[in-house]
Design a protein around this motif. Structure first.
Motif, PDB file in Angstrom:
ATOM      1  N   UNK A   1      32.089  -7.831 -15.778  1.00  0.00           N
ATOM      2  CA  UNK A   1      30.722  -8.317 -15.415  1.00  0.00           C
ATOM      3  C   UNK A   1      30.239  -8.300 -14.230  1.00  0.00           C
ATOM      4  N   UNK A   2      31.298  -8.455 -13.250  1.00  0.00           N
ATOM      5  CA  UNK A   2      30.917  -8.552 -11.767  1.00  0.00           C
ATOM      6  C   UNK A   2      30.322  -7.203 -11.477  1.00  0.00           C
ATOM      7  N   UNK A   3      31.009  -6.286 -12.059  1.00  0.00           N
ATOM      8  CA  UNK A   3      30.444  -4.949 -11.675  1.00  0.00           C
ATOM      9  C   UNK A   3      29.406  -4.479 -12.451  1.00  0.00           C
ATOM     10  N   UNK A   4      28.455  -5.048 -13.187  1.00  0.00           N
ATOM     11  CA  UNK A   4      27.409  -4.870 -14.195  1.00  0.00           C
ATOM     12  C   UNK A   4      26.384  -4.512 -13.401  1.00  0.00           C
ATOM     13  N   UNK A   5      25.376  -3.272 -13.763  1.00  0.00           N
ATOM     14  CA  UNK A   5      24.442  -3.266 -13.079  1.00  0.00           C
ATOM     15  C   UNK A   5      23.452  -4.691 -13.031  1.00  0.00           C
ATOM     16  N   UNK A   6      23.471  -5.141 -13.959  1.00  0.00           N
ATOM     17  CA  UNK A   6      22.355  -6.343 -13.945  1.00  0.00           C
ATOM     18  C   UNK A   6      22.672  -7.514 -13.021  1.00  0.00           C
ATOM     19  N   UNK A   7      23.956  -7.519 -12.566  1.00  0.00           N
ATOM     20  CA  UNK A   7      24.242  -8.494 -11.437  1.00  0.00           C
ATOM     21  C   UNK A   7      23.769  -7.774 -10.378  1.00  0.00           C
ATOM     22  N   UNK A   8      23.915  -6.567 -10.053  1.00  0.00           N
ATOM     23  CA  UNK A   8      23.393  -5.946  -8.708  1.00  0.00           C
ATOM     24  C   UNK A   8      21.851  -6.367  -8.731  1.00  0.00           C
ATOM     25  N   UNK A   9      21.090  -5.984  -9.917  1.00  0.00           N
ATOM     26  CA  UNK A   9      19.628  -6.376  -9.926  1.00  0.00           C
ATOM     27  C   UNK A   9      19.475  -7.963  -9.713  1.00  0.00           C
TER      28      UNK A   9
ATOM     29  N   UNK B   1      20.228  -3.642   2.455  1.00  0.00           N
ATOM     30  CA  UNK B   1      20.409  -5.043   1.897  1.00  0.00           C
ATOM     31  C   UNK B   1      21.750  -5.650   1.714  1.00  0.00           C
ATOM     32  N   UNK B   2      22.751  -4.853   2.280  1.00  0.00           N
ATOM     33  CA  UNK B   2      24.000  -5.443   1.864  1.00  0.00           C
ATOM     34  C   UNK B   2      24.051  -5.432   0.378  1.00  0.00           C
ATOM     35  N   UNK B   3      24.036  -4.265  -0.509  1.00  0.00           N
ATOM     36  CA  UNK B   3      24.168  -4.569  -1.886  1.00  0.00           C
ATOM     37  C   UNK B   3      25.369  -3.669  -2.233  1.00  0.00           C
ATOM     38  N   UNK B   4      26.389  -3.184  -1.272  1.00  0.00           N
ATOM     39  CA  UNK B   4      27.405  -2.485  -1.975  1.00  0.00           C
ATOM     40  C   UNK B   4      28.573  -3.287  -1.963  1.00  0.00           C
ATOM     41  N   UNK B   5      29.355  -3.117  -2.793  1.00  0.00           N
ATOM     42  CA  UNK B   5      30.387  -3.893  -3.209  1.00  0.00           C
ATOM     43  C   UNK B   5      31.522  -4.142  -1.954  1.00  0.00           C
ATOM     44  N   UNK B   6      31.739  -5.242  -1.636  1.00  0.00           N
ATOM     45  CA  UNK B   6      32.550  -5.290  -0.422  1.00  0.00           C
ATOM     46  C   UNK B   6      33.727  -6.284  -0.812  1.00  0.00           C
ATOM     47  N   UNK B   7      35.165  -5.991  -0.748  1.00  0.00           N
ATOM     48  CA  UNK B   7      35.777  -4.689  -0.723  1.00  0.00           C
ATOM     49  C   UNK B   7      35.202  -3.674  -1.779  1.00  0.00           C
ATOM     50  N   UNK B   8      35.363  -2.451  -1.984  1.00  0.00           N
ATOM     51  CA  UNK B   8      36.005  -1.626  -1.073  1.00  0.00           C
ATOM     52  C   UNK B   8      35.222  -1.051   0.095  1.00  0.00           C
ATOM     53  N   UNK B   9      33.949  -1.506  -0.163  1.00  0.00           N
ATOM     54  CA  UNK B   9      32.866  -0.858   0.923  1.00  0.00           C
ATOM     55  C   UNK B   9      32.860  -1.515   2.265  1.00  0.00           C
ATOM     56  N   UNK B  10      32.255  -1.016   3.306  1.00  0.00           N
ATOM     57  CA  UNK B  10      32.127  -1.628   4.475  1.00  0.00           C
ATOM     58  C   UNK B  10      31.136  -0.892   5.436  1.00  0.00           C
TER      59      UNK B  10
END
Lengths: 303, 317, 684
Positions: free
Chosen positions: B210-218, C55-64
């Motif tokens: 779920x942490x990877x889901x698009x709606x979490x990014x939203x 706005x720092x929305x990339x996953x960290x890690x693996x992103x940086x």
């Protein structure tokens, strides 16, 4: 056929982003498996256990079923490394030989149940329709009985021996494999590459065995490891209840049965601790390996 | 609602086939159950048993016997035990309650511990606690109820003396809840280990998905508080698939309880079953198998209905 | 005036098992208040990572995020405390994402998802937040907004969900709205709706916005500035008119050249050769150099800086020369590096001998329904009428383009013709023999002569087989030749489609998307078929690769005398490759005719809408044309409207359209141009 004006030979190979070496999917999976620390630990542990049990006749020091009433109920010592049981049998020897029985029962039951599961699953998944409905309803119904309950019932009147045990464990243990295979076949059947082969004019058998099944093997391999575990535990459990491997043949399960007496539990730790730990370590390492396999064979990596 | 009714109705044919299987399994078994009681030394002879056969209706054709049995069963009459003539339904009902208590306690422990640890480790992936708990969970899923039971009994009862070694009550003491709980801790706890480990692994995996889901990014892009993203968006979605697992694990729980009851002399259905099988007490065996199947089907039903209540996508299908 | 947003030298990397991925390699740009900008690039260009990093929305890690500054309203967002940054997200900068199906939380009502940001940032009551949400939903054109707040995302169509996503992003009246490919997952007519909506919203609300896309056409009349990205670099940044008319970077030029011109089909497409960039290498030279026709030695020695060249910012050592050529083919040809000239060779397209004498495939009243089953006993409660009565012919040697939006039944048609599905009704003839009703064995034998090319170059190749076995599979199935002659044939085919025959023992995962599609084409050609169904063969490929594949298909057709059914949703590509075009809507062909006559004089209102929705990569023409934006969504094929199926969305619909199902009627001057519309006369 003439080469035409625009043909450009692409001389580089590339995956998503990088240029990579020639590797078959199996080689890639092995690469990933090797980098999985738990899987590697499991592999080492299971190798040790396998070597010990296979070499049992060479390193056992006493025949596993040899009674020696004079030496009964002895603590571990130089002459009996793991001590002796209530009739003087050597625990070290029985643990090694018991391992052979437990592992043979586990592996062969897992293999038989896998074969049954693969056949039912592949038929249900590929043909769908009423074939699928029938097989799946059947598995649903068999699955409403806990395995131990149904095997206990049948085992009592079928007679207690190793062959029956293997048979029963596999006859009532193929359902989850069938479900897995069915699910896989169902999804792979709809994959474009299967459509593609069908559009080339391939027949059902070519499609099932040449194109679908090799893609099912990966998840199946992980499932088989877990099936081995289940079978080992089932053998141990049934023998623990006194309905599995009959004495005097040792198995980890029936050695553990001695612990049902509070006396032995309290004052004869050496009698039940070795089989308990061996079961635990064996199952643990197979779980490690299965987990590693599942990660290594994850279709997300293979594409 | 429509879904619920359909989901309930689908169990009727299944249950019918289950009764057929139970009946055939027991009645087609080689060897006459009555033979088991022939014991010349004790003066019980074949002849003595003939009238018993008639009493139990063992000479009718099999389908007649099946429908007789089914009819009686539907009225709650499961027959009498061969062993001592006790009413099967009565005994079973008492035993079932105790087993459900044990299973319920174990399931509750397993789910609460497993889901909590799963959420924690999923939210703190790559932390030391995550690494340790994940590795430990392997030991948990490799520890079947009978090994956990023996270890538990040895260490916490025999060695440390914290808990009683078996039974449900301390004989000679008044029946208090505390006494019952004291007896329940070890059996329920050791039975729960495998479930806790399993649920933890499912829950952790589900959180990671779920942490990877698009709606979490939203949700992150909306600038919500981390607390809201975690609980309202991540955990809520990640718990749903775990609900389905609960139902699936019930058959295993029943099997596990059988071992636990044997080890801790818990006077439930499982230990009764082991005895009944050994004694070829067929009415009791059939009764227990039937009850088991009903429990399993019921658990699946409850799981599915619960799931349809918490997941809006199912309701409208 | 101080810019709203200023990005300086932003660097983002991903650390993966396979090494570091250099995703964004120092990009800089600025945006004024109320200004609009597009960032255009293909997969792997870093366009999404670039904006997510803001706005720092990339996953960290693996992103940086390794370097750079993001100055927004005077402060650097990258050094802001998380709690402060959170107050910028959703309030001052908000985002709309690509896939409306997965971007909304499936278990929460849209009302809650809309109000939660308002409650968070504006500290208003729930009632006030709900009121504002309804206003926003009305603003984005969602009908019956008030009553739908308690509905869940799955109860809306894709287009509606994207409107909800936009309403959510605009709820707090942000200064900057970022759209990360917000229309890519949508059908062309829905895409047109959303683009029009964005134009209106910007006029009304006046926020600045950044629109990420891979399609130069979509943004031509939407934004003021365009930045083109390649391999993590901005390679060109200019005002939209300048960029389209005087591109200065060879990559921009290449992108523009590889898109077919919808006004004529004579010019051959000029693809960008080669493969996508390798992001695992630390960039030390111009990343585009390996694929560039204008490459010089200097390009391989250093990364060209982004510099000002008469109004553009361009990262190319030869920018001025290329800009001066102003897209003039003759002038450009003179600039091409000598070694690359052979590859370029802009040959004129030889038109196919479209002497339509022989019918190769004939389809009569073809229907393909999929039953909908419910309940325990799987009772059939209805049917999805995917294909519902098709009549057409395909002539030997022609390419028939079949277009329509998703769910119109175009792919099903292709599969039904090849008998991969068993049609519910109707007949299919191939070379005068009836296929429907033929025995399984005859159909399998006939498959030698009719083949298929699939959409997804990843899913259509068995990952566990070598390229050689994949291409040679049909030879094996039909027992053609022995092992060595088959290998020879496979090598020959690989060379034919532009693959190095030495790779015969490699596995599919080692090839790029474009290369895999070539493998799929070689497989289809192995038995020398007469007829090929190409089912969206370029839809999954990057723009620069699409032209390579289309050219290959076009060449093969001429050399081998192939006949194609070319299924696609991209009308401009279809026009480019097809002789005739059939337009489908809800399981029916609504119009069929010569490509030219369909494009010049579309007679069905649906065709007209489709044509007007084609993104045109030319700001002048794009802004001049009248866009017909269709209302609403495509109805369900399980329950098609009465009469003319299009009447629910048609501006010209009258009573008769609701009542009577129009049949295909012939129009035009002797050439076949048939249309199924009661009102077609008024468009002649």
């Amino acid at each position: 056929m003439s080469a035409h004006s625009t043909t450009v030979i692409d001389d580089e190979l590339t995956s998503e982003f990088g240029v990579i070496k020639a590797e078959s999917p199996a080689e890639k999976a092995w690469q990933r498996f090797r980098r999985h620390p738990l899987a590697l630990t499991g592999l080492i542990l299971i190798t040790i256990i396998l070597v010990l049990t296979i070499a049992a006749p060479l390193i056992d020091r006493y025949p596993p079923s040899q009674l020696a009433l004079a030496d009964k109920f002895q603590k571990p010592s130089a002459s009996h490394w793991f001590g002796t049981d209530r009739v003087g049998r050597d625990i070290w020897s029985r643990t090694l030989h018991g391992g052979r029985v437990s592992i043979v029962v586990g592996v062969s039951a897992a293999l038989v149940s896998t074969i049954i599961g693969v056949i039912f699953g592949a038929l249900a998944g590929y043909y769908g329709g009423w074939v699928d409905g029938l097989i799946m309803r059947f598995t649903d119904i068999v699955m409403t009985f806990p395995r131990v309950v149904i095997i206990l019932t049948v085992a009592t009147f079928l007679g207690q021996n190793i062959l029956n045990l293997i048979l029963l464990i596999s006859l009532f243990g193929w359902m989850s494999t069938a479900r897995l295979v069915r699910g896989q076949v169902l999804s792979i059947r709809e994959e474009q590459f299967v459509q593609a082969v069908r559009s080339l004019g391939a027949g059902d058998m070519t499609i099932i065995f040449r194109h679908i099944m090799p893609n099912v093997i990966a998840p199946l391999l992980a499932a088989v490891t877990f099936a081995v575990n289940e079978a080992i535990l089932l053998e141990a459990g049934l023998s623990f209840l006194g309905i599995g491997v009959p004495l005097p043949t040792p198995s980890w399960g029936n050695m553990l049965e001695t612990a049902r007496s509070l006396d032995v539990l309290q004052f004869g730790v050496w009698m039940w601790m070795p089989p308990a730990l061996f079961i635990l370590i064996t199952v643990l390492s197979i779980n490690f390996i299965g987990d590693g396999l599942r990660d290594a064979l994850d279709p997300r990596h293979i594409a | 609602m429509d879904y619920a009714i359909r989901r309930i109705l689908i169990n009727i044919p299944i249950l019918f086939i289950v009764t057929v299987i139970i009946f055939l399994l027991v009645n087609l078994a080689p060897g006459d159950p009555v033979d088991f009681y022939v014991n010349e030394e004790m003066g019980v002879t074949r002849d003595d048993l003939t009238h018993l056969e008639e009493k139990f209706g063992l000479n009718d054709p099999i389908y007649v016997r099946y429908f007789k049995w089914l009819g009686a069963t539907l009225q709650g009459d499961l027959g009498f035990r061969y062993k001592n003539g006790d009413d099967v339904a009565e005994v079973l009902f008492e035993r079932l309650q105790r087993t459900l208590l044990l299973m319920g306690a174990a399931l509750l422990l397993g789910v609460v511990i497993g889901v909590t640890l799963g959420i924690y480790t999923g939210l703190h992936q790559y932390s030391i606690a995550d690494f340790l708990l994940t590795t430990l969970s392997f030991v948990g899923i490799s520890m079947p109820a009978f090994i956990a039971g023996i270890f538990g009994l040895y260490f916490f009862s025999v060695k440390l003396g914290w808990f009683p070694s078996g039974g449900m009550r301390t004989i000679g003491k008044p029946e208090t809840l505390l006494d019952l709980l004291h007896h329940l801790v070890l059996p329920a706890g050791t039975l729960a280990i495998m479930y806790a480990a399993n649920f933890m692994r499912y829950q952790r995996f589900s959180i990671l998905e779920v942490k990877r889901a698009d709606y979490i990014r939203t949700a992150q892009a909306k600038g919500l508080k981390p607390r809201i993203i975690t609980w309202r968006h991540t955990v809520r979605n990640a718990i749903l698939p775990v609900v389905t697992v609960i139902g699936v694990t019930v058959p295993n729980l029943v099997a596990g309880a059988l071992f636990t009851e044997t080890i801790y002399s818990w006077p439930g259905m499982g230990s009764l079953f082991v005895d009944a099988v050994a004694a070829r007490d067929y009415p009791m065996v059939m009764g227990i198998m039937l009850v088991t199947a009903v429990v399993v089907l019921g658990a699946n039903l409850i799981t599915d209905l619960t799931y349809s209540l918490v997941d809006p996508r199912i309701r409208y299908d | 005036m101080e810019p709203l947003l200023e990005v300086r030298n932003l660097v983002t990397k991903f650390k993966t098992d396979a090494g570091i991925v250099y995703a964004v390699n120092g990009i800089s740009y600025s945006l004024a208040r109320g200004e609009s900008m597009a960032i255009v690039g293909e997969s792997g260009s870093g366009k999404s990572v670039g904006v997510l990093s803001l706005i720092k929305l990339i996953p960290v890690p693996p992103g940086r995020i390794d370097d750079g500054q993001v100055i927004f309203k005077g402060r650097d967002l990258l050094t802001l405390a998380p709690e402060q940054l959170r107050k910028v997200r959703g309030k001052e900068i908000s985002m709309v994402f690509q896939d409306p199906m997965t971007s909304l939380n499936p278990v929460l009502t849209i009302g809650l998802q809309l109000t939660e940001a308002l409650e968070e940032h504006e500290h208003i009551s729930r009632a006030a937040a709900r009121k504002r949400s309804v206003e926003m939903l009305e603003l984005v054109g969602l009908p019956d907004a008030e009553n739908r707040l308690n509905d869940y995302p799955h109860q809306f169509s894709g287009g509606q969900r994207q409107r909800i996503g936009i309403a959510m992003a605009l709820a707090c009246k942000p200064d900057l709205l970022i759209g990360d490919e917000p229309t890519t997952a949508l059908d062309v007519t829905i895409q047109a709706q959303i683009v029009e909506l964005m134009k209106e919203l910007q006029k009304e609300l006046g926020m600045a916005f950044i629109w990420i896309t891979h399609d130069l056409g979509v943004v031509a009349d939407l934004v003021e500035q365009v930045a083109v990205m390649y391999a993590g670099f901005i390679v060109e940044l200019a005002s939209v008119d300048d960029l389209y008319h005087r591109p200065g970077h060879p990559y921009t030029l290449g992108l523009l050249e590889s898109i077919p011109n919808i006004e004529g089909k004579e010019e051959r497409l000029i693809p960008i050769e080669g493969r996508p960039p390798d992001l695992h290498q630390e960039p030390r030279s111009c990343p585009f150099a390996p694929r560039c026709r204008y490459v010089i030695d200097r390009c391989r020695e250093a990364v060209p800086p982004l510099e000002e060249h008469s109004g553009h910012q361009i990262a190319c050592f030869r920018a001025e020369e290329i800009q001066d050529a102003q897209r003039d083919p003759v002038k450009l040809a003179a600039l091409v590096t000598p070694a690359k000239q052979a590859a370029k060779a802009a040959v004129a397209r030889s038109d196919a001998p479209s002497a339509r004498q022989k019918v190769l495939v004939k389809v009569e009243n073809l229907k393909q329904h999929f039953p909908i089953r419910r309940g325990i006993i799987q009772r059939q409660v209805g049917a999805v009428r995917a294909v519902d009565g098709l009549d057409f012919e395909i002539y030997q040697g022609e390419t028939l383009g079949l277009v329509g939006e998703s769910g119109c039944g175009k792919s099903t048609t292709g599969q039904a013709i090849l008998q991969l599905l068993k049609p519910t009704a109707g007949r299919v003839y191939f070379k005068d023999k009836e296929l429907t009703g033929a025995s399984k064995k005859d159909i399998r034998a006939a498959r030698r002569d009719m083949q298929m090319i699939f959409q997804d170059p990843y899913a259509s190749l068995n990952p566990r087989m070598t390229v050689g076995s994949i291409i040679g599979e049909s030879l094996r199935i039909h027992n053609i030749g022995d092992r060595s002659s088959r290998q020879e044939r496979v090598e020959q085919l690989m060379a034919l489609v532009g693959l190095n025959p030495n790779f015969i023992n490699r596995y599919p995962h080692e090839f790029s998307g474009g290369q895999r599609q070539r493998i799929g084409i070689a497989r289809a050609l192995a038995t020398n078929p007469a007829f090929i169904v190409a089912d969206e063969p370029i839809a999954a490929l990057d723009v620069s690769i699409q032209a390579q594949v289309v050219n290959l298909l076009d060449d093969l057709r001429h050399e081998m005398g192939l006949t194609y059914l070319f299924i696609a949703h991209d009308l401009s590509m279809v026009r480019y490759i097809s002789d005739r075009i059939a337009v489908m809507y809800l399981g029916r062909i609504v119009e069929l005719g010569e490509g030219d006559s369909i494009f010049v004089q579309p007679l069905h209102p649906y065709t007209q809408a489709l044509l007007s929705a084609i993104p045109i990569p030319d700001p002048d023409r794009a802004s001049r044309r009248q866009r017909i934006v269709l209302e609403g969504d495509v109805p369900s094929p399980a329950n098609p409207p009465s009469g003319c199926r299009f009447h629910t969305r048609c501006a010209y619909a009258t009573e008769i359209c609701r009542r009577e199902d129009p049949q295909l009627r012939s129009f035009g001057n002797g050439l076949q141009h048939v249309v199924a519309c009661h009102h077609a006369e008024q468009f002649v």
